[in-house]
Scaffold this active site. Structure first.
Site, PDB file in Angstrom:
ATOM      1  N   CYS A 266     -12.046  -0.432   8.687  1.00  0.00           N
ATOM      2  CA  CYS A 266     -12.053  -1.892   8.769  1.00  0.00           C
ATOM      3  C   CYS A 266     -13.485  -2.400   8.927  1.00  0.00           C
ATOM      4  O   CYS A 266     -14.215  -1.940   9.814  1.00  0.00           O
ATOM      5  CB  CYS A 266     -11.198  -2.364   9.936  1.00  0.00           C
ATOM      6  SG  CYS A 266     -11.097  -4.169  10.054  1.00  0.00           S
TER       7      CYS A 266
ATOM      8  N   MET B 182      -1.876  -4.011   7.761  1.00  0.00           N
ATOM      9  CA  MET B 182      -2.522  -5.280   7.434  1.00  0.00           C
ATOM     10  C   MET B 182      -2.361  -6.218   8.620  1.00  0.00           C
ATOM     11  O   MET B 182      -1.243  -6.512   9.039  1.00  0.00           O
ATOM     12  CB  MET B 182      -1.903  -5.881   6.166  1.00  0.00           C
ATOM     13  CG  MET B 182      -2.211  -5.089   4.908  1.00  0.00           C
ATOM     14  SD  MET B 182      -1.384  -5.725   3.431  1.00  0.00           S
ATOM     15  CE  MET B 182       0.266  -5.041   3.639  1.00  0.00           C
TER      16      MET B 182
END
Length: 334
Positions: free
Chosen positions: A101, A19
């Protein structure tokens, strides 16, 4: 010396997702205290940054973190191979290529989720990375089910098969599509519908692959239900906002005693004090522990005490003890 990967060819994988701006080395060291058997991931780092940037900062890792994977972004086989070789040389137990992503910045650089439309390029990247690292360092891929309106099973499994043919044996599947236009990264984690059944089918039809599932898994029951279908579960923000969930799952899946939150935090003290001794401000470490008492009486006092005082000059472990004392006193008064 690299610690032996506890679950490198695992029957069961409990992982904490990469993250951005969250899973730094302090976060991973804390998560390791909570979950001794989990595989931890770095934030995504672009291959160019690894090659040309400040490796001491970008590849910072404490020895306690193993097994830990370095997640790379990029789409150029030669650069990814160089970065993978550097990462393995720094002791990372796995090199992971991000194909999931959806952010605008990532798309502009032609990496992340948009790579799912170029399976042959991803295969070339994976093959180059595998050739660049020792045989005991697996190269893995994290991906989505597709991008935008790609809702064809054959396209998804074609991507997997093409990349697997290049030597990848482990896939972490975020079980929803990525929308490359019109949704923010946050919305991309919530709006596209989850389709766990695709990850389940992948494992059923490709039993030789290791398949871990990611997306929308925020409690023990949801995580445990996946184990009938796939090899493991990757937790994302749930592990950050409720870190004790990691401990509960680690104990349930791998055994060992359940330890109280305060005991676990105090087990983190040697790491914290070592970092303070190196000049790391307390606030950079305690921001990762704020959720430890989420949903517990006294949890708000714990968060407030650390949030309001950890940034002050000279803040040290005594502040953590003060936060714990307030929390435990309010819990005892219940």
């Amino acid at each position: 010396m690299r610690a032996s990967p506890a679950i490198a060819v695992e029957q069961l994988r409990l992982s904490v997702a990469p993250m951005m701006d969250w899973t730094d080395t302090h976060c991973r060291a804390f998560h390791r205290v909570l979950a001794p058997h989990a595989r931890l991931y770095t934030e995504m780092v672009h291959a160019n940054a690894v090659i040309h940037g400040d490796r001491r900062k970008l590849l910072a890792m404490d020895a306690s973190e193993h097994p830990v994977a370095l997640q790379l972004g990029g789409s150029e086989p030669d650069l990814l191979a160089q970065a993978a070789r550097i990462g393995a040389g720094h002791g990372f137990d796995e090199i992971n290529l991000n194909c999931g992503c959806p952010s605008d910045r990532v798309q502009a650089g032609r990496f992340g989720a948009c790579l799912m439309r170029e399976p042959q390029l991803v295969a070339e990247c994976v093959a180059a990375m595998i050739a660049a690292v020792p045989a005991d360092v697996p190269v893995t891929v994290k991906c989505r089910l597709g991008v935008d309106d790609d809702h064809e099973w054959d396209r998804f499994v074609g991507f997997i098969d093409t990349v697997a043919a290049a030597g990848c044996r482990t896939f972490v599947v975020h079980a929803r599509n990525a929308w490359l236009q019109g949704l923010s990264p946050k919305e991309n984690r919530e709006v596209p519908p989850l389709r766990y059944d695709w990850a389940h089918r992948l494992k059923r039809e490709r039993p030789h692959l290791q398949v871990a599932i990611n997306g929308g898994i925020a409690d023990e029951a949801t995580a445990a239900a996946q184990l009938a279908h796939v090899d493991g579960v990757m937790l994302g923000r749930a592990a950050y906002h409720d870190p004790y969930l990691l401990h509960r799952l680690d104990v349930a899946w791998f055994g060992g005693p359940m330890r109280p939150r305060g005991e676990l935090l105090r087990a983190f003290r040697p790491y914290v004090e070592a970092q303070l001794g190196r000049g790391v401000p307390l606030k950079h470490i305690t921001r990762h522990v704020l959720g430890l008492f989420a949903g517990q009486r006294g949890g708000r006092a714990f968060r407030q005490t650390l949030s309001e005082h950890a940034h002050r000059p000279g803040a040290g472990w005594a502040l953590v003890e003060r936060a714990l004392a307030l929390t435990e006193a309010r819990a005892d008064a219940a």
